[in-house]
Design a protein around this motif. Structure first.
Motif, PDB file in Angstrom:
ATOM      1  N   HIS A 220     -35.508 -18.777   6.477  1.00  0.00           N
ATOM      2  CA  HIS A 220     -34.587 -18.001   7.302  1.00  0.00           C
ATOM      3  C   HIS A 220     -34.925 -16.532   7.091  1.00  0.00           C
ATOM      4  O   HIS A 220     -34.829 -16.027   5.974  1.00  0.00           O
ATOM      5  N   PHE A 221     -35.395 -15.880   8.136  1.00  0.00           N
ATOM      6  CA  PHE A 221     -35.687 -14.437   8.057  1.00  0.00           C
ATOM      7  C   PHE A 221     -34.414 -13.676   8.434  1.00  0.00           C
ATOM      8  O   PHE A 221     -33.836 -13.928   9.496  1.00  0.00           O
ATOM      9  N   HIS A 222     -34.032 -12.763   7.571  1.00  0.00           N
ATOM     10  CA  HIS A 222     -32.864 -11.931   7.882  1.00  0.00           C
ATOM     11  C   HIS A 222     -33.373 -10.534   8.239  1.00  0.00           C
ATOM     12  O   HIS A 222     -33.860  -9.812   7.381  1.00  0.00           O
ATOM     13  N   LEU A 223     -33.277 -10.189   9.516  1.00  0.00           N
ATOM     14  CA  LEU A 223     -33.784  -8.890   9.979  1.00  0.00           C
ATOM     15  C   LEU A 223     -32.623  -7.935  10.252  1.00  0.00           C
ATOM     16  O   LEU A 223     -31.561  -8.354  10.708  1.00  0.00           O
ATOM     17  N   TYR A 224     -32.861  -6.689   9.951  1.00  0.00           N
ATOM     18  CA  TYR A 224     -31.919  -5.636  10.330  1.00  0.00           C
ATOM     19  C   TYR A 224     -32.428  -4.960  11.589  1.00  0.00           C
ATOM     20  O   TYR A 224     -33.623  -4.659  11.704  1.00  0.00           O
ATOM     21  N   VAL A 225     -31.517  -4.703  12.537  1.00  0.00           N
ATOM     22  CA  VAL A 225     -31.867  -3.991  13.760  1.00  0.00           C
ATOM     23  C   VAL A 225     -30.934  -2.789  13.847  1.00  0.00           C
ATOM     24  O   VAL A 225     -29.742  -2.931  14.129  1.00  0.00           O
ATOM     25  N   ASP A 226     -31.490  -1.620  13.568  1.00  0.00           N
ATOM     26  CA  ASP A 226     -30.663  -0.412  13.451  1.00  0.00           C
ATOM     27  C   ASP A 226     -30.658   0.357  14.771  1.00  0.00           C
ATOM     28  O   ASP A 226     -31.647   0.997  15.130  1.00  0.00           O
ATOM     29  N   VAL A 227     -29.533   0.287  15.468  1.00  0.00           N
ATOM     30  CA  VAL A 227     -29.438   0.934  16.794  1.00  0.00           C
ATOM     31  C   VAL A 227     -29.599   2.455  16.684  1.00  0.00           C
ATOM     32  O   VAL A 227     -30.081   3.098  17.626  1.00  0.00           O
ATOM     33  N   LEU A 228     -29.244   3.033  15.538  1.00  0.00           N
ATOM     34  CA  LEU A 228     -29.369   4.497  15.402  1.00  0.00           C
ATOM     35  C   LEU A 228     -30.832   4.936  15.332  1.00  0.00           C
ATOM     36  O   LEU A 228     -31.135   6.109  15.583  1.00  0.00           O
ATOM     37  N   GLU A 229     -31.739   4.004  15.008  1.00  0.00           N
ATOM     38  CA  GLU A 229     -33.168   4.346  14.996  1.00  0.00           C
ATOM     39  C   GLU A 229     -33.658   4.761  16.389  1.00  0.00           C
ATOM     40  O   GLU A 229     -34.656   5.463  16.514  1.00  0.00           O
ATOM     41  N   MET A 230     -32.948   4.282  17.422  1.00  0.00           N
ATOM     42  CA  MET A 230     -33.335   4.665  18.783  1.00  0.00           C
ATOM     43  C   MET A 230     -33.131   6.157  19.031  1.00  0.00           C
ATOM     44  O   MET A 230     -33.697   6.726  19.964  1.00  0.00           O
ATOM     45  N   PHE A 231     -32.314   6.766  18.169  1.00  0.00           N
ATOM     46  CA  PHE A 231     -31.969   8.181  18.384  1.00  0.00           C
ATOM     47  C   PHE A 231     -32.777   9.119  17.487  1.00  0.00           C
ATOM     48  O   PHE A 231     -32.531  10.317  17.477  1.00  0.00           O
ATOM     49  N   THR A 232     -33.736   8.582  16.735  1.00  0.00           N
ATOM     50  CA  THR A 232     -34.481   9.454  15.833  1.00  0.00           C
ATOM     51  C   THR A 232     -35.849   8.879  15.484  1.00  0.00           C
ATOM     52  O   THR A 232     -36.075   7.677  15.616  1.00  0.00           O
ATOM     53  N   ALA A 233     -36.719   9.756  15.063  1.00  0.00           N
ATOM     54  CA  ALA A 233     -38.048   9.422  14.547  1.00  0.00           C
ATOM     55  C   ALA A 233     -38.892   8.641  15.555  1.00  0.00           C
ATOM     56  O   ALA A 233     -38.629   7.476  15.753  1.00  0.00           O
ATOM     57  N   PRO A 234     -39.863   9.243  16.160  1.00  0.00           N
ATOM     58  CA  PRO A 234     -40.327  10.609  15.885  1.00  0.00           C
ATOM     59  C   PRO A 234     -39.515  11.736  16.530  1.00  0.00           C
ATOM     60  O   PRO A 234     -39.641  12.873  16.094  1.00  0.00           O
ATOM     61  N   THR A 235     -38.688  11.445  17.533  1.00  0.00           N
ATOM     62  CA  THR A 235     -38.007  12.534  18.251  1.00  0.00           C
ATOM     63  C   THR A 235     -36.506  12.275  18.270  1.00  0.00           C
ATOM     64  O   THR A 235     -36.090  11.161  18.617  1.00  0.00           O
TER      65      THR A 235
END
Lengths: 270, 343
Positions: A220-235
């Motif tokens: 069972h792979f437990h993945l994190y999906v961070d919606v805030l990453e869409m708002f940063t890095a690289p821009t």
């Protein structure tokens, strides 16, 4: 005659012996099991909850109401680099935050083995995006399964859809709310190139510790999906200056940001 | 005895006569002309059947596909104009709203690698969804269309006849429309009979002279017997594309601003007005544009820049009249009068 009897007995013993050995081997190295992949949506360090306020890298207060994404083309890789590619007819999944079952992806009948990395795509690949109607069933059906995740005018799927409200976003006169809306797609074009926002994710298991697929069960792979990453890095994406993005050039900024939004938290082995 | 034989013969003739009338003409799939390249559409995954074609035709002519059941595909794609919208620079859709672009003919769809003026749809199967969902065309949700068809007194049986199940699925709905559109092949114009060396396939002298001018000055873009090279080009209709950026709206690439798909010239004499915005009412005005009306902008097609820095394709009065004579030979009367396709 006695010799023959003895020979037959010896053969019987040997056969039994080898069959027993083969059974043990089967359990270890052959057979098939399902691999589960949990997409656990996050907002930074916290679990994502619709209606709760979070802060993006630009310091803006965001409340989310939609977070959907396509993941596809799963590949499991062994330490020696050999790959198990999930068949095309069962490698497309649409994860919706408000449908927890949709975020429990199951890869059926994966061959037993020790896998040290998981690869997949965020989005729907170009071949599938231009395929005929007969191949668009389930979550790829533009009228039903992919309803709201398909553009008919720039025909293709919305790979990632993020919507919500923020006091920093401009007032939307249509809804009377301060909204932001990011619909990202584009697979690279068919008879002439377009922007390509497909992103490949490659997640190695921690410390080379394998995910074990055995006849008796899979990992069972437990993945994190961070919606805030869409708002940063690289821009940094600001809901004040860029409150919406659809099939335009700015979608590249959004996609480059979310390319690393999915990380591996841990693997449960059977 | 002679009477007996006479009646026997008579009966035989009558039976033969009956037999001759009985079998329905065998349904023939799409015409694949020898002067066309291989189709781009994969017919093997959606073979055209008589029942599928009939269902697709009924859908094409049915306003049920629109939000308020007022607009059918055929309202802007009229058979006698090669399934385009004659006299309408842009068409009026639902609630009397106008679109931004001139409705294209629906013909020879099997060979197209991209659809609409901007090529936003790459596969024939998905062409109808664009018109259905467009807020100024049919403004309907595809799942609503499926629900309306499922609840209809006739459609479920027609879907069963065509696809083996009364369940109205997205795939069956789109495949039926594709089967109808697949049949809309126009390749029996006087030019086709001429180029395929068929009986009676002669062209008037002026048209032949026009063909020579065409090959020299127009075939760079209107290539092959499809009369399009299926690329996206800026042909100098405007110098400012703020209102409609064309292919750029699909690709997002700066080089694509103001580019539109090179349209086929088949049936061009019956598909006025011309250009993506329907700017020209006559073929004469189109030729005048290429001769002396081309407007400059950064993405203007290189073929429209002359060595001396002027723009366009020089055309003398004689060349224009010869080209007009040739373009008339691309009108396919068989196609635009085909009773299989008209309502």
């Amino acid at each position: 005659m006695e010799k023959l009897k003895l020979g037959l007995l010896a053969l019987l013993v040997l056969t039994t012996f080898f069959t027993a050995c083969k059974d043990d081997e089967d359990d270890e190295l052959s057979g098939f099991a399902d691999v589960e992949i949990e997409f656990d949506n996050r907002a930074g360090d916290a679990s994502l909850v619709f209606g709760t306020e979070y802060t993006n890298a630009a310091g803006e207060k965001l409340t989310f109401s939609t977070f959907n994404y396509f993941v596809s083309n799963f590949v499991l890789v062994k330490a020696d680099g050999s790959e198990y590619v999930v068949p095309k007819d069962s490698c497309y999944f649409l994860c919706k935050h408000d449908d927890p079952d949709s975020r429990e992806v199951v890869l059926k009948n994966v061959p037993a083995g020790d896998y040290t990395s998981l690869k997949f795509m965020i989005g729907v690949d170009s071949a599938k995006s231009v395929s005929p109607a007969s191949e668009r069933t389930g979550v790829l059906d533009p009228a039903t399964g992919a309803n709201g995740m398909y553009w008919s005018w720039n025909a293709g799927y919305i790979f990632v859809k993020v919507e919500g409200t923020s006091p920093q976003a401009p007032l939307n006169p249509g809804t009377g709310e301060n909204t932001f809306q990011y619909h990202t797609g584009l697979f690279g074009g068919y008879d002439s190139p377009t922007l390509n926002n497909l992103k490949t994710v490659s997640l190695a298991t921690h410390h080379g510790e394998p995910a074990k697929v055995r006849r008796s069960g899979g990992p069972h792979f437990h993945l994190y999906v961070d919606v805030l990453e869409m708002f940063t890095a690289p821009t940094n994406v600001s809901v004040a200056t860029n409150p919406t993005s659809h099939a335009g050039p700015y979608s590249k900024t959004v996609a480059d940001n979310y390319a690393d939004m999915i990380t591996l938290d841990h693997v449960h082995n059977p | 005895m002679r009477t007996f034989w006479f009646f026997l013969c008579l009966a035989g003739v009558m039976l033969a006569g009956c037999k001759k009338d009985e079998p329905k003409p065998k349904f023939e799939g799409p015409f694949l002309p020898s002067n066309f390249p291989q189709p781009a559409y994969d017919l093997s995954q959606n073979p055209v059947t008589e029942a599928g074609f009939a269902l697709g035709k009924k859908l094409f002519y049915d306003p049920l596909l629109s939000r308020d059941n007022s607009i059918a595909c055929a309202d802007c794609h009229i058979s006698f104009a090669a399934f385009s919208h004659p006299d309408h620079p842009t068409s009026h859709g639902i609630d009397g709203l106008f679109g931004r672009r001139n409705a294209l003919p629906v013909q020879n769809m099997l060979w197209k690698t991209g659809f609409f003026w901007d090529g936003g749809v790459p596969n024939l199967d998905f062409v109808p969804l664009n018109a259905i969902q467009s807020p100024v065309e049919m403004d309907e949700l595809p799942d609503q269309v499926l629900a309306k068809l499922q609840a209809h007194p006739e459609y479920p049986a027609l879907f069963r006849d065509a696809f083996g199940s009364e369940k109205v699925t997205t795939a069956a709905f789109l495949q039926a429309l594709s089967q109808f559109m697949a049949m809309l092949v126009s390749a029996n114009s006087p030019y086709d009979h001429y180029v395929r060396n068929e009986p009676g396939g002669t062209l008037p002298g002026e048209a032949l002279e026009g063909l020579a001018v065409f090959q020299q000055k127009c075939a760079g873009c209107h290539a092959t017997d499809l009369f399009t090279d299926q690329t996206y080009r800026n042909n100098g209709i405007l110098s400012d594309f703020t209102f409609d950026q064309g292919r750029h709206e699909i690709s997002t690439l700066p080089d694509d601003i103001g580019k539109f798909r090179v349209p086929s010239l088949r049936n061009v004499a019956v598909t006025a007005p011309y250009m993506h915005n329907g700017k020209f009412k006559t073929l004469e005005s189109v030729l005048d544009h290429y001769d002396a009306g081309v407007k400059d902008s950064p993405t203007l097609d290189p073929l429209l820049r002359r060595a001396d820095g002027t723009l366009g394709i020089p055309l003398s009065a004689q060349e224009k009249s010869r080209l007009l004579a040739f373009l008339q030979t691309l009108t396919d009367e068989d196609f635009i009068r085909d009773t299989r396709f008209a309502q």
